[in-house]
Design a protein around this motif. Structure first.
Motif, PDB file in Angstrom:
ATOM      1  N   SER A   6      -4.208   6.677  10.205  1.00 58.87           N
ATOM      2  CA  SER A   6      -3.783   6.520   8.811  1.00 58.87           C
ATOM      3  C   SER A   6      -4.976   6.548   7.876  1.00 58.87           C
ATOM      4  N   ALA A   7      -6.101   5.968   8.324  1.00 61.79           N
ATOM      5  CA  ALA A   7      -7.299   5.913   7.490  1.00 61.79           C
ATOM      6  C   ALA A   7      -8.107   7.196   7.540  1.00 61.79           C
ATOM      7  N   GLY A   8      -7.756   8.110   8.476  1.00 62.69           N
ATOM      8  CA  GLY A   8      -8.562   9.311   8.627  1.00 62.69           C
ATOM      9  C   GLY A   8      -9.961   8.979   9.092  1.00 62.69           C
ATOM     10  N   ARG A  12       0.839  -1.207   0.000  1.00 64.60           N
ATOM     11  CA  ARG A  12       0.000   0.000   0.000  1.00 64.60           C
ATOM     12  C   ARG A  12       0.870   1.251   0.000  1.00 64.60           C
ATOM     13  N   GLN A  13       1.918   1.253   0.784  1.00 67.04           N
ATOM     14  CA  GLN A  13       2.802   2.421   0.812  1.00 67.04           C
ATOM     15  C   GLN A  13       3.435   2.654  -0.557  1.00 67.04           C
ATOM     16  N   GLY A  24      -6.570   2.423   5.127  1.00 65.61           N
ATOM     17  CA  GLY A  24      -5.435   2.750   5.981  1.00 65.61           C
ATOM     18  C   GLY A  24      -4.771   1.483   6.475  1.00 65.61           C
ATOM     19  N   SER A  25      -3.571   1.635   7.040  1.00 67.96           N
ATOM     20  CA  SER A  25      -2.856   0.493   7.626  1.00 67.96           C
ATOM     21  C   SER A  25      -1.756   1.017   8.525  1.00 67.96           C
ATOM     22  N   ALA A  26      -1.358   0.169   9.459  1.00 69.38           N
ATOM     23  CA  ALA A  26      -0.246   0.518  10.354  1.00 69.38           C
ATOM     24  C   ALA A  26       0.435  -0.765  10.789  1.00 69.38           C
ATOM     25  N   ALA A  27       1.732  -0.652  11.029  1.00 66.13           N
ATOM     26  CA  ALA A  27       2.511  -1.793  11.512  1.00 66.13           C
ATOM     27  C   ALA A  27       3.393  -1.314  12.654  1.00 66.13           C
TER      28      ALA A  27
END
Length: 977
Positions: free
Chosen positions: A304-306, A193-194, A273-276
């Protein structure tokens, strides 16, 4: 779709999930099959049986061998692989990690589901991210003391999971395997995604894979107490005793939403959105979750997704069924997502259905959530009865039956969690896709549709057709199926096509193809040459008209209609009146001439619109006018002027006489005319085939001759709306035609014009008034001109209302020994639109594929992918044959050569019959890596060949025959030169 002002979309492009492929326990092999299983909510887990369990248990230490088989979510046949589809030699494929093999197939399935032909991505900025923590192949093959090859090492390397996909599809974006344990594929998606957001890639392929070959890992998990002793995976359930290991191969295709919408792709869901992050130091130990870090992960993901976390409707949890993991995950969800929510947060886990797929579980979870969003249904969690006591007081709920998605006035949203052993975590936020763009009304109209189908071989083609047939039979939109087959599938060398007006007719034709039968709606099958030959356009003359000519094409094909109306306007300017229009009657010669020319001009424009350009043109009588225009020698206005003047003058002769088609040879026709005393009155006006001559002249003698020939059993037929063309009756008209055409301005052209009036090539600039005056009287020497125009490998395309030249052209070329194909115009009763598509289908099956397909690009239909899953041996199938041939007391040189040919054929992915034994391996196309693989097979075939190097293999002067002789000599003590 309503927007929520409190949840603004994040900046940057939105990422769309457009394709899904999967192989999962319980025989689940498609997104449709997975969704059906999710809705049923019944566990697909069962004890391992048969050979698979024998293999697993044989690897275990006696102290760890269980009394009863483990319950594991296994894929039916992890050894199955269609190595020929990827041009991988069998001996190399046999040494690959099954993960590498299955990933290749599932990626192709995902791309087909996305409507992206794999070949369309070649050379593109497409990235591949795989997530896998399963290194079983390395544990099993890279053992001390075991003979290692280049293929052995590459077959076990985890990096090859991604790199092999990138290699075989020729993808130029990032290519990497990610191992963060059970969050691996979720982390891979986060990285993909990034890359899409940064514009590094235009398409991302994200894969999760977990195939269990080495039983020691499972034994270690059993020893650690994390495996459910009852064989049930019960996420968040009070009776959950741990998880069940499972296999999976799953792939996602990601694209930016704007590109997906422009291509009218199916969008399952958006990755909003996504996060790690990582647990870091967890007080409970390396293998235990860190609750505070889980809280941070969720906040980062929804930032991240707002999105306000309270607005997420459903979470597809990591949910393994372990007490510590479920409790920690549930508490974190309740802390971050529950505040401000109306009612409890709905959670679940697909692991209850198929087990814990470990490194693949992130992608599997995303697929499950995306399908839930797509179908607007929250699935049940299998095996769940009572929520864990540690979670009872929290605002969480686990559905046990399918539920309609709650109506909130906002887009549907879902979260997906994946946590890795050791603390690597990821959370992904999905959102309902926008409503698809409405189809144009004309896209769904009832009309003939062309459905191309192709494969690498005819047996594969029949298998694929049989698989497509029921899909078409159940279809309600034949246009979408045709669009998918045209635009969203690769077109392989063995081809066929169906031209049908209803799904039922299409299904019947595909069924016939699958059974090796013919069908009126079926064209082919045929093998398409890699380099198709020249394309010759052949324009019919008088007699190709019929009552319904051009009616359907005029009504249904805009390019055809516009070209015909433009030609009508040009013709009207020279007639001083409106000429014929499709649907109107054709009562006389002049109208017939206008109708033929108008139809051919419109057909030529349609063929050019589809991307076809002739290398040469040839026309029969009137057909030469349309041919000259198609070649670019005559402008549309000059061509209309020729037709108007020529047809008006010839129409004066309509009461005088006509044309008689016979099955006489040219010589016999002259003899018959002389025998009846009609020399100088009747003439051979056209030579249409070796056994077809058209006679012309005044009515009375022509009819007398017809009656005499009929009495002799000679075939005769009068041409409708005819005049005594190309006969002495025409002579007085030639000067008048030349005068009427004075001032036309023909021009040279790159397209070769083969004149049937002169049986020679004529420069376009020479097609002046004098030429058309001569052409009016000259006989049509069609057979001679065609023989000059068509060479071996060429394809002849007939243009006209119906076929009048196709049979004769085929016979002429066959008599001259020319290996060429003739694509005839259709029959009047087929319908002109269907007939035109029949011709397009025939061209495509012969390798002349259109640059622009007739159907517009529409959202894809799921047309099955079929594989040829022959079993792979430890070595190439021919290696034992070579070994047997070399170990007998007196080896047969022919048998050794035959075995060598089979090995080379397998390596090249061709049939043994295609191997030229008088060429060297390198000349045949074997790469250096392939040469090493071949050498390895020699070593395995005979001990003496262990010292046989690759020098002779790489020598371009050493043929396969000489190589087999050298092998024989080497094995029997004769020094190799």
């Amino acid at each position: 779709m309503p927007e929520n002002s409190q949840s603004p979309r994040p900046s940057g492009p939105l990422i769309a999930i457009t394709g899904i492929g999967c192989r999962l326990p319980g025989g689940v092999d498609s997104p449709t099959a997975l969704w059906d299983a999710m809705v049923r909510g019944e566990s697909l887990l069962s004890p391992v049986r048969g050979e698979r369990w024998e293999q697993m248990s044989s690897q275990l230490h006696p102290e760890q061998r269980p009394e009863q088989p483990w319950t594991i979510g296994v894929i039916d046949d992890i050894e199955a692989f269609d190595h020929q589809a990827f041009s991988i030699p069998a001996h190399e494929a046999a040494q690959l990690d099954p993960q590498q093999r299955m990933v290749l197939e599932v990626v192709v399935e995902a791309l087909n589901d996305a409507g992206l032909p794999p070949s369309s991505l070649a050379g593109s900025r497409t990235g591949v991210w795989t997530g896998s923590a399963c290194f079983d192949q390395g544990l099993m093959t890279m053992q001390p003391g075991r003979l290692q090859r280049m293929t052995t090492m590459a077959g076990a390397a985890m990096a090859m999971l991604a790199n092999r996909v990138s290699y075989h599809l020729n993808l130029r974006g990032p290519s990497m395997n990610v191992d963060t344990a059970c969050s691996a594929s979720g982390t891979a998606l986060h990285l993909a995604r990034q890359s899409l957001l940064l514009g590094e890639v235009d398409t991302a392929i994200v894969i999760g894979v977990n195939l269990m070959q080495f039983s020691g890992i499972t034994a270690g998990f059993v020893d650690g107490g994390v495996i459910a002793t009852d064989g049930m995976c019960r996420p968040f359930d009070e009776d959950g005793k741990g998880y069940v290991r499972a296999e999976a191969t799953a792939a996602l295709v990601l694209r930016r939403l704007d590109a997906a919408q422009e291509s009218r792709d199916r969008v399952y869901a958006l990755v909003r959105g996504s996060a790690a992050n990582c647990d870091g130091y967890s007080p409970a130990g390396l293998y235990a979750p860190n609750p505070s870090v889980h809280l941070e992960l969720l906040k980062q993901a929804y930032d991240s997704a707002g999105m306000d976390p309270a607005h997420v409707d459903y979470v597809q949890c990591h949910g393994t069924g372990t007490k510590a993991g479920d409790s920690s995950e549930g508490r974190a969800l309740a802390r971050v997502l529950a505040p401000g929510r109306e009612g409890p947060l709905v959670i679940g886990s697909v692991k209850s259905l198929i087990g814990h797929t470990e490194g693949a579980s992130g992608v599997v979870g995303v697929i499950a959530a995306a399908l839930s969003l797509y179908h607007a249904t929250i699935p049940p969690t299998a095996c769940h009865e009572t929520i864990r006591s540690t979670l009872k007081r929290l605002p969480l709920r686990v559905p046990t039956a399918p539920e309609p998605w709650p109506q909130t006035g906002r887009p549907r949203t879902a979260g997906v969690s994946a946590f890795g052993l050791g603390g690597s975590n990821v959370h992904i936020v999905l959102e309902q896709a926008p409503e698809p763009v409405a189809e144009d009304a004309d896209d769904t109209a009832a009309r003939p549709r062309l459905i191309p189908v192709s494969a690498l071989s005819e047996p594969r083609l029949r298998d694929l057709a049989a698989a497509w047939a029921p899909v078409l039979a159940d279809s309600t939109d034949l246009g979408r199926a045709a669009s998918t087959a045209q635009h969203r599938r690769d077109h392989h060398p063995v081809r066929a096509a169906v031209v049908a007006e209803s799904p039922q007719q299409a299904a019947a034709a595909l069924t016939a193809l699958g059974e090796g039968r013919s069908h009126p709606a079926l064209v082919g099958p045929a093998g398409a040459p890699s380099q198709p030959g020249r394309l010759v356009w052949m324009f019919a003359g008088q007699g190709s008209q019929h009552a319904d000519m051009a009616r359907a094409c005029h009504a249904e094909l805009p390019v055809f209609r516009e070209a015909l109306e433009e030609a009508r306007a040009a013709l009207a300017a020279h007639l001083g009146r409106q000429p014929w229009r499709p649907g109107e009657p054709i009562p006389d010669f002049e109208t017939a001439q206008h109708a033929i020319w108008l139809t051919q001009v419109a057909q030529a424009a349609t063929w050019r619109h589809w991307g076809y350009v002739p290398d040469a043109v040839i026309g029969h009588s009137l057909g030469e006018v349309a041919a000259a225009h198609a070649a670019g020698a005559l402008s549309l206005d000059d061509a209309a002027r020729v037709v108007a003047a020529r047809s008006a003058l010839l129409a004066e002769l309509e009461p005088v006489g006509g044309l008689l088609v016979t099955d006489l040879t040219a010589e016999r026709a002259e003899e018959v005319i002389a025998a009846h005393g009609r020399v100088g009155t009747l003439v051979a006006a056209a030579y249409n085939a070796p056994d077809t001559t058209v006679l012309s002249g005044p009515e009375e003698p022509l009819e007398e001759l017809r009656a005499a020939l009929d009495a002799q059993g000679v075939f005769t037929r009068r041409v409708p709306n005819d005049v005594p063309a190309h006969s002495p009756s025409v002579a007085p008209l030639t000067a008048r035609l030349a005068a009427a055409l004075d001032g036309i301005a023909p021009r040279g052209s790159d397209v070769v014009f083969h004149s049937t009036a002169e049986a020679a090539v004529v420069d376009g600039a020479a097609l002046d008034a004098a030429y058309w005056a001569r052409q009016l009287r000259s006989p049509v020497r069609f057979t001679d001109a065609l023989a000059q125009a068509v060479d071996d490998g060429a394809t002849v395309l007939e243009l006209g209302g119906r076929s009048t030249l196709g049979r004769g052209a085929t016979a002429t070329l066959a008599e001259r020994g020319t290996d060429a194909a003739v694509v005839s115009a259709g029959d009047a009763d087929r319908g002109d639109h269907a007939a035109l598509l029949d011709q397009l289908a025939a061209l495509h099956t012969r390798g002349h594929s259109p640059a622009r397909w007739p159907e517009p690009v529409r959202s894809p239909v799921r047309l099955p992918v079929r594989w040829d899953h022959g079993q792979l041996s430890d070595t190439a199938a021919a290696a034992p044959t070579l070994a047997e041939a070399l170990t007998v007391s007196e080896p047969d040189p022919a048998t050794v050569l035959e075995a060598l040919v089979h090995l080379v054929a397998d390596t090249l992915g061709i049939t043994p019959e295609e191997v030229d034994v008088d060429r060297s391996p390198i000349d045949l196309g074997l790469s250096s890596v392939a040469m090493i693989g071949l050498r390895d097979l020699f070593h395995e075939a005979h001990p003496a060949l262990s010292t046989f190097g690759v020098r002779l293999l790489f020598d371009p002067t050493v043929t396969l025959t000489q190589l087999s002789e050298a092998i024989l000599d080497h094995c029997h003590g004769v020094p190799v030169g």
